[in-house]
Design an enzyme around this catalytic site. Structure first.
Site, mmCIF file in Angstrom:
data_model
loop_
_atom_site.group_PDB
_atom_site.id
_atom_site.type_symbol
_atom_site.label_atom_id
_atom_site.label_comp_id
_atom_site.label_asym_id
_atom_site.label_seq_id
_atom_site.Cartn_x
_atom_site.Cartn_y
_atom_site.Cartn_z
ATOM 1 N N ASP A 408 32.924 -20.504 -27.241
ATOM 2 C CA ASP A 408 33.123 -21.907 -26.912
ATOM 3 C C ASP A 408 34.307 -21.934 -25.949
ATOM 4 O OD1 ASP A 408 33.193 -24.693 -27.143
ATOM 5 O OD2 ASP A 408 34.750 -24.533 -28.656
ATOM 6 N N THR A 410 36.468 -25.074 -25.243
ATOM 7 C CA THR A 410 37.552 -25.931 -25.693
ATOM 8 C C THR A 410 38.036 -25.508 -27.064
ATOM 9 O OG1 THR A 410 36.409 -27.666 -24.550
ATOM 10 C CG2 THR A 410 38.210 -28.319 -25.965
ATOM 11 N N ARG A 928 27.646 -27.826 -20.003
ATOM 12 C CA ARG A 928 26.972 -29.014 -20.501
ATOM 13 C C ARG A 928 25.869 -28.678 -21.483
ATOM 14 N NH1 ARG A 928 26.228 -32.650 -15.096
ATOM 15 N NH2 ARG A 928 28.355 -33.344 -14.941
ATOM 16 N N ASN A 957 30.830 -28.538 -33.176
ATOM 17 C CA ASN A 957 29.706 -28.301 -32.279
ATOM 18 C C ASN A 957 29.393 -26.815 -32.131
ATOM 19 O OD1 ASN A 957 32.078 -27.822 -30.999
ATOM 20 N ND2 ASN A 957 31.392 -28.549 -29.007
#
Lengths: 1302, 369
Positions: A408, A410, A928, A957
């Site tokens: 990931d 972030t 995205r 997420n």
């Protein structure tokens, strides 16, 4: 079978309602049935421990027998009780299984006991439950809480079950909870009373609750709850997670709460979530099981040989010899029947071939490995005071085989400490240069500041604490945290509050923008509709931030600021004292500069301590105008995401301070000091599909309905009103265009962008919409979808206000780590929800992409172009030669792909092409992407390429991805614990991944792989002795070794050294492994545990057993030696061979190894000598009396032992020597390297690494700074440049070769 | 298995007590101890097996093993051994008739004389063995078919032998002493040795004491109720089916050598490891004077042929052997030592070459100058 409440059944029976929906549960109050109810509910919380000590043994055994290995073992033991086939004394055969079962039971028992202790504590926790006879809430215990009960709680109490919130003492009908027990998130969350059930203010009476609660069946989704309450008048009220108090949460800031139990005990969401550590099977274990199967086949083959041999032997006898013993009736079985029996006897005799003890040993080794990993001081992080957590205990070795890392962005690569950097309002960019400078300075905390920080707070804090103790007893339990405990400067003083380090909190306003606001404030008459004002208002209120104060921790500011100040000046004092520490260091660094930029100076000191603070306030650019005594500092913003906090702080810097938030209203203080209370009509919360959130408020002045929306630029831009249609909005067009340019600009700088819009909603539109909304809320099925649709319905024709750029800084050492991972042969993929521009920028920053890389950008709108693009790219890429690892060497190719395209290429027809393309790329960047796509990518790569995948992430997420990967790593960071809860390992920082994989992964894998192979070898080598003997005893199943020794040999004499080996061996030191990440490649793919490796070991075992059998055999052939005297040298030689074999394999000898190995030999001789000395008639057939003593007096015995051991180990020893000399593996080369002096070695490694850097980064040219250095060295001294090639050149490191051979 | 190992930390209920505070900050740092053990930095010796480092070991092993091998080989060669097969398979052999007409039940024993010539005199103590081939004393059921407690003089076992002895446990309602198949199949040939000088036979003195292990004779095997009056002690027991005399009358010449402590019996009870074996039968002690224990010349072996071997294609032998410190004649160990030693030496040479070819290069490459 879905569980149905007996009460519900009863109710159904009473009311005659049949079962309608199976996945729904209908609950009613228990009170009317309290006489009927005999307590048929699972009211205990942890039935896992329901079995008593008396029941423990049977239950535990039952559970243990679920493992096939144990069943096999018991089967053997039982077989041994069948007289015709038994090989041993039946009791002897029971020993191993008993030992193993006992060990396991002991461990399980200990764990259960620990659990029991904690459960007992929890079960006995008191709580208040409404009891009908008493007509009030009665003190009760958690274990007595049943579904359908009413439970009452006060502030700071822990919720005993999943409760539907029916009543709170709060006039707004809300209740705040802290969920840190569940997910680690420390911010307060709001829960709302089920609406329309009655007046929220009146006292709640459970007896008047006649509603029907229909909810879904228990599930483990903490963020989702579907339920409706059917009132007696048949009106249905939808209830979601916002009205559910989850078990384990803590009630905060609410005096009194009453809830209705919907799930209790094991059915609570938190318990369903808490399924304990996860069990995954590592790749090594899968390979192991395959080899166990080989062993089973081998065993059967050997038994078959035995059976057939016995048949032939019996058939060839001319008549009945005296040594054939008939059964008790005096009859001899036919040869075929005998042979049939012999097959089973052989299974018993050779059972050790299946390494049952291996499973137990592996578990022990893994526990020790986990211990070492969690105790690594390098993987400890000061900031979060956390070690690495191993949540899955049995996949440590998978860490050593990772080939693909999916990360990931972030919070994983970046700090997830959002810092407001710049913004654009109405098409004008405000660069916030001072802010940038401040951030640059703050980056380097130096020791002076730290001292300052430690000294100051202590003076002020003490009174603050005593005050707190007086004020609220709840704080008493919290130990005072002296500043000295915290060593880190930033973010610790307010450690309890999420997202509030000074870094994030302090924003230096941009002069121009500030002037703009000031100007508006004073020039514009209709200021309330000014776009700048709207922009900052949106910044401040379009979020879910909860405001609390620093002092009265978690004391929600439920009234207007004036009222909230009533807590008194002392309150302020303590809060200021607390904060000053952290502020001071900020001050020290940027004050001088900010002074220059300050517009006004106005002291509003409450006392001498706050003097400094107001200083800062001036710096923060408090505009001219009256300010309500600098109290705003006590406000803490508790946000669910760091972006929100950053924005609120930014708004605050410009004077728009969020003061309070209740479900119905939000209070903002404007720069001039007046407060604005906006009525909140609805909050359309953020979801991953919409990628935006909105707040619908009624403006107090204009009484207009305003919808503020913030969201990702690409979703917002689509929703803007149609500017071309209306001439009036020409301005909007340019604003949008400018804004878009700015946003793109931000993205290129790696900033996260958010756009803000406003929309005026007419009353009619609102009333129409709210009906729609209500319907959606009450929907039972697909509620989310309906709600989302309803949100979309309102969010259109928006007017753009501006956009913000938030910086999310890279974590420490991220580029180094990524480079190291790549050198280790790991392909790193970054999957992010950000825009491609942002992502690419970050990718360059963290060296995922290098300047020389060929970046393929894949972005297409429809499938056709996507297909052709994919094919073209693939065609182009195929032209480059493939390196030995399947990666293209020159030039390095990177792929950037966006979510939409990714969705297309992941469809089954394009999948293969995409995977092939991705395989040829050195790094892949997916932008995205949705959480689901993240996991889809991982799954596709994992399944298609059959590679070991690792996913690392920190947020909710990433959970899908983490669970989909072979190894899931959670970063316990800013976004709560969901990723950690789903992960196999949890670390604090991305940089820890480096040591976790390169060092611990490598060690765990090599250790375990070597140990497993050794175990197989050991068992085969030993058991084969018995097998060879069968050829000389008519395949009659005789063991020439005492049964006890036979069993003990595996269980005691040779078990600890390999376990020690598996725990402590260290082929290469941590420094070297970190210095030369290439060494990691040895474990990838099948790694060291190859099938060939296994078979070579088995062959070696066969050879050794042959030597160990036949040298003594020929020595004693024809002599008068008896069975067990013959077995003694065999056993002894086996011990020596097996232990010395291990000694060859041990790479690093420590005291422990020496003690364990020598100890094993000593124990062997001492116990056997004692056994042979005292055992005159025991253990009937073997007659061990004085055998070893006799043998040890015989020189032949010693000569045989010496010769056999040497002869048995000679091939392996020679093989090792030859391989290490002629073609040393990279690991051996690295070990040779370690022998050099420390400084020489360091120099060597650096030199080599710099060349690697040039090789990896360079490609076409340019490269990193290191590349040039390496070349210079290479050119200057040929000897040096050649050195790396010799040691580390062969195939594993292609780039270096190509580099140096040029 | 290890459930709840780490999950406990996440268990919501652990910080269950109210007022315990749910803050993230713990008072005590979780920082692991920085000890050598926990950080896996224990001082370690890390040998690398390369040609250069192990060269000496190979030569040393070679140099030690070859002399040992030569010594063993020479010792073994100095042992004199003479073997006589008296099975009587060939029609021409003296015991042919006895071998053919055998039955366990015959009361009279068949005797035969086997003449042989010793070419060389046997100097020191000569051990006389009987050897059997193809006799699987190591058969699993056979090995088990005994009762050690009974043999140790245990009274209860005497009257009620272990089940392992089946079907040689009871005979006609009486317990068999000694029970079991091993005892039942006791080797019962009697061998006598005569030195033939001028056609007159001089018996060679055969000592039957000291042929069994001392510990067996004195500790493991005991007669029930001591050694007095074995007939009474074995009252109420039956002799093994194949035996001609009860256990108390095994050695009519020496009352001390009867019952379970009969040395021939003890020797037999120590079941041989391999199907071809020898068992010590008698010792011919070295004479006090300088004459050899067995002078060269003609001898006759008088066999009272009782033991059948035809049922398993077996062979019966008598072996006369001197022994050395390393036991009987067996050249294998010496040859094996020489072979292994030579292989090591050879490998040493090979490694030396390899070392010159590879190690030097590597070493120079290892160390950047």
């Amino acid at each position: 079978m879905p569980w149905r409440s007996p009460l519900a059944l009863l109710r159904d029976a009473v009311r005659g309602i049949g079962e309608r929906q199976k996945d729904l549960r209908v609950l009613v109050s228990n009170l009317p049935y309290s006489e009927l109810d005999a307590g048929g509910r699972p009211n205990r919380f942890f039935p896992g421990n329901a079995y008593t000590p008396l029941l423990f043994l049977p239950v535990n055994l039952y559970e243990q027998f679920h493992r096939w290995a144990n069943v096999y073992f018991v089967g053997l033991a039982v077989l041994n009780f069948v007289p015709v086939v038994n090989a041993f004394q039946p009791e002897v055969a029971l020993i191993p299984i008993c030992v193993i079962l006992a060990l396991t039971a002991l461990k399980d028992g200990w764990e259960d006991f620990q659990r029991y202790k904690s459960d007992r504590k929890v079960n006995g926790t008191p709580c208040l439950v409404y009891r009908r006879p008493d007509k009030r809430f009665v003190a009760s215990r958690w274990m007595d809480v049943k579904v359908g009960d009413f439970v009452s709680m006060g502030s700071n109490e822990i919720v005993p079950a999943d409760l539907l919130l029916l009543h709170t003492s709060d006039p707004h009908g809300v209740c705040l909870i802290e969920t840190s027990n569940l997910d680690g998130e420390t911010n307060l969350k709001q829960r709302r009373v089920v609406s329309n059930l009655g007046s929220p203010t009146s006292e709640f009476d459970p007896e008047n609750f006649h509603c029907l609660v229909v909810c879904e069946r228990p599930n483990n989704n903490l963020n989702h709850f579907k339920c409706y309450v059917e009132k007696p008048d048949k009106e249905k009220v939808g209830v979601g997670i916002e009205s559910l108090l989850l078990r384990g949460c803590k009630v905060r800031n609410t005096e009194h709460v009453v809830g209705f139990v919907v799930y209790a005990g094991r059915e609570t969401k938190s318990m369903l979530n808490n399924s304990g550590p996860r069990y995954k099977r590592s790749r090594l274990e899968r390979a192991l099981n395959r080899d166990v199967l080989f062993c089973v086949v081998l065993l059967f083959a050997m038994c078959l040989v035995g059976a057939v041999g016995h048949f032939i032997w019996l058939s060839s006898l001319p008549s009945i010899p005296p040594y054939l013993v008939p059964d008790s009736q005096g009859y001899l079985e036919s040869p075929s029947l005998s042979a049939f029996y012999m097959f089973f006897t052989m299974i018993i005799l050779l059972q050790v071939l299946i390494p049952i003890s291996l499973y137990v040993s592996i578990e022990l080794v893994k526990i020790a490995q986990v211990f070492f990993i969690t105790n690594d001081v390098d993987l400890y992080d000061e900031d979060c005071d956390g070690r690495v957590q191993c949540r899955a205990l049995n996949i440590t070795e998978d860490l050593g085989q990772v080939e693909y890392v999916f990360s990931d962005k972030t919070g994983t690569l970046t700090e997830n400490k959002m810092v407001f950097r710049r913004c654009t309002v109405m098409g004008t960019e405000y660069a916030h240069k001072e802010n940038a400078i401040r951030l640059a300075v703050i980056d380097e905390p130096d020791s002076d500041e730290e001292v300052l920080f430690h000294q100051r707070p202590r003076q002020g804090r003490q009174p603050g604490w005593t005050l707190d103790l007086e004020e609220s007893g709840s704080e008493a339990a919290q130990p005072p945290r002296a500043g000295g405990h915290r060593s880190k400067v930033a973010g610790c003083a307010e450690g309890d509050v999420a997202f509030s380090s000074p870094l994030e909190k302090e924003v230096v306003p941009d002069k121009a923008l500030l002037q703009q606001i000031v100007k508006i404030d004073y020039s514009s008459g209709k200021r309330m509709v000014d776009p700048y004002l709207d922009f900052f208002l949106a910044l401040a209120i379009c979020n879910t931030v909860v405001v609390s104060t620093a002092t009265a921790q978690r004391q929600r500011v439920s009234q207007l600021p004036g009222a909230s100040l009533s807590s008194g000046p002392l309150d302020t004092l303590s809060s200021l004292a607390k904060k000053v520490g952290s502020l001071r260091q900020t001050l020290a660094s940027w004050q001088p500069m900010s002074r220059r930029g300050s517009l006004a100076s106005e002291g509003s000191a409450a006392d001498d301590e706050s003097d400094k603070t107001s200083d800062r306030d001036r710096g923060a650019g408090a505009p001219k105008g009256p300010r309500p005594a600098g109290r705003s500092d006590e406000l803490l913003f508790e946000a669910e995401s760091p972006d929100e906090a950053a924005l609120v702080y930014a708004a605050k810097a410009y004077g728009f301070t969020l003061l309070a938030r209740t479900p119905a209203s939000v209070t903002v203080r404007l720069p001039r000091g007046e407060t604005l209370v906006l009525e909140v009509l609805d909050t359309l919360s953020f979801d991953a599909n919409r990628k935006r959130m909105s707040v619908l408020v009624r403006h107090p002045v204009t009484r207009q309905l305003v919808l503020y929306t913030k969201g990702a630029d690409y979703t917002i831009m689509e929703l803007l009103g149609t500017p071309y249609a209306e001439q009036l909005k020409g301005n909007q067009k340019s604003v949008a265009a400018n804004c878009q340019t700015h946003v793109d600009q931000y993205a290129k700088e790696g900033l996260r962008t958010l756009c803000f819009t406003k929309k005026l909603v007419s009353e009619k539109e609102y009333s129409d919409w709210s009906t729609l909304r209500r319907e959606a809320m009450a929907a039972m099925d697909n509620r989310e979808e309906f709600i989302r649709d309803s949100a979309v319905h309102l969010e259109r024709d928006l007017t753009l206000l501006g956009a913000t750029g938030i910086e999310d800084r890279l974590q420490e050492s991220v580029p180094d780590t990524i480079v190291a991972l790549r050198e280790a042969g790991i392909q790193v993929w970054v999957l992010t929800g950000d825009k491609p521009e942002t992502a690419v920028n970050i990718a360059y920053a963290c060296r995922l992409l290098d300047e020389g890389d060929m970046v393929i950008n894949m972005s297409s709108k429809d499938k056709l172009t996507c297909t052709s693009m994919l094919d073209c790219t693939l065609e182009a890429v195929r032209r480059y030669p493939r390196g030995p690892n399947g990666m293209v060497t020159d030039p390095t190719i990177a792929l950037v792909i966006d979510g939409r395209t990714l969705g297309m290429v992941l469809e089954s027809d394009l999948q293969a092409h995409f995977v092939e393309l991705a395989q040829r790329c050195r790094s892949v960047l997916c932008c995205r992407v949705t959480p689901l796509q993240k996991s889809a990518v991982v799954k596709v790569i994992r399944d298609r390429l059959k590679v070991m995948t690792l996913a690392i992430g920190d947020g909710a997420n990433d959970v899908n991805m983490i669970q989909a990967a072979d190894v899931g790593i959670g970063i316990s960071g800013q976004e709560g614990m969901q990723a950690v809860m789903a992960s196999d390992f949890a670390i604090c920082r991305f940089k820890h991944l480096r040591k976790l994989l390169l060092v611990h992964g490598h060690w765990c894998y090599t250790r375990l792989a070597n140990m497993i192979v050794y175990f197989f070898y050991k068992n085969v080598a030993y058991v084969n002795l018995l097998f060879w003997y069968q050829f000389f005893c008519g395949f009659s199943g005789t063991a020439m070794i005492d049964y006890w020794l036979l069993i003990f040999f595996n269980l005691f004499y040779t078990s600890i050294p390999p376990i020690m080996f598996g725990i402590m061996d260290r082929d290469v030191s941590a420094e070297t492994l970190l210095g030369l990440p290439e060494l990691y490649r040895t474990g990838q793919g099948t790694g060291e545990y190859k099938a060939s490796f296994f078979w070579v070991s088995i062959l070696d075992a066969f050879y050794q057993s042959l030597v160990c059998f036949f040298i003594p055999y020929w020595t004693y052939q024809g002599s008068d030696i008896d069975v067990f005297t013959f077995g003694t040298p065999l056993n002894t030689v086996s011990l020596f061979t097996i232990l010395l074999h291990l000694s060859i394999e041990i790479k690093a000898w420590t005291v422990v190894h020496l003690v364990v190995i020598l100890g094993s030999v000593m124990v062997f001789f001492l116990t056997i000598l004692a056994y042979n000395a005292f055992c005159v008639t025991c253990n009937p057939p073997s007659n061990p009396y004085w055998i070893l003593q006799n043998q040890m007096a015989d020189p032949t015995f010693h000569l045989v032992c010496l010769l056999t051991t040497v002869a048995a180990l000679l091939p392996r020893y020679t093989f090792h020597v030859l391989r290490n000399t002629i073609d040393p593996s990279p690991l051996v080369r690295a070990r040779k390297l370690e022998r050099l002096d420390a400084d020489v070695r360091q120099q060597w490694i650096e030199e080599w690494r710099s060349m690697r850097g040039g090789g990896a980064g360079g490609g076409g040219g340019g490269g990193g700074g290191g590349g040039g250095g390496g070349d210079a060295v290479g050119g200057g001294e040929s000897g040096r440049s050649a050195s790396p090639v010799h040691i580390l050149d062969p195939s594993p490191f292609p780039p270096s070769r190509s580099d140096t051979h040029v | 298995m290890a459930s709840g190992y780490n999950a406990k930390e996440e268990d919501g209920h652990h910080s269950g007590a109210p007022g315990n505070g749910g803050g993230a900050g713990a008072v005590k740092s979780k920082k692991p101890d920085n000890t050598a053990f926990k950080q896996q930095r224990l001082p370690a010796w890390q040998p690398i097996l390369t040609a250069g480092t192990v060269l000496p070991a190979f030569f040393v092993i070679g140099l030690i093993f070859i002399p040992i091998g030569i010594g063993l080989f020479v010792t073994s060669n100095n042992i004199k051994e003479f073997e006589i097969d008296y099975t009587g398979v060939d029609a021409s052999s003296p015991c042919y008739n006895c071998a053919r007409n055998f039955s366990w039940n015959s009361t009279s024993s068949c005797t035969c004389s086997v003449p042989f010539t010793l070419e060389q005199p046997f100097e020191s103590n000569v051990f006389m063995y009987y050897g059997l081939s193809n006799f699987y004393q190591n058969h699993r059921r056979y090995v088990k078919s005994r009762d050690d407690s009974q043999l140790n003089g245990d009274q209860t076992s005497l009257k009620s032998p272990s089940k392992e002895c089946e079907p040689y446990r009871m005979s006609d309602g009486l317990p068999i002493a000694p029970c079991g198949a091993i005892a039942n199949s006791l080797f019962n040939d009697t061998l006598e040795l005569y030195y033939v000088v001028n056609n007159s036979k001089t018996p060679v003195t055969l000592v039957k004491k000291g042929i069994a292990w001392w510990t067996d004779k004195h500790v493991k095997f005991r007669n029930p109720g001591g050694n007095n009056n074995l007939t009474v002690a074995f009252q109420g027991t039956s002799k093994p089916v194949n035996w001609r005399t009860p256990v108390s009358e095994l050695d009519p010449t020496d009352p001390e050598n009867n019952g379970f402590i009969n040395e021939d019996f003890i020797v037999w009870m120590r079941t041989a490891a391999l199907p071809t074996f020898r068992k010590l039968y008698r010792i011919i002690q070295k004479k006090a004077d300088l004459t050899p224990t067995l002078a060269s010349g003609r001898y006759v072996l008088e066999v009272s042929y009782n033991y059948p071997v035809r049922s398993f294609d077996g062979r019966k032998r008598v072996i006369l052997s001197t022994i050395s410190w390393m036991g009987g004649k067996n050249p294998f160990l010496g040859i094996a030592y020489i072979t292994v030693g030579s292989v090591c030496f050879f490998l040493g040479v090979v490694l030396l070459i390899i070392h010159h070819k590879y190690d030097n290069r590597n070493n120079s490459a290892d160390i950047p100058n």
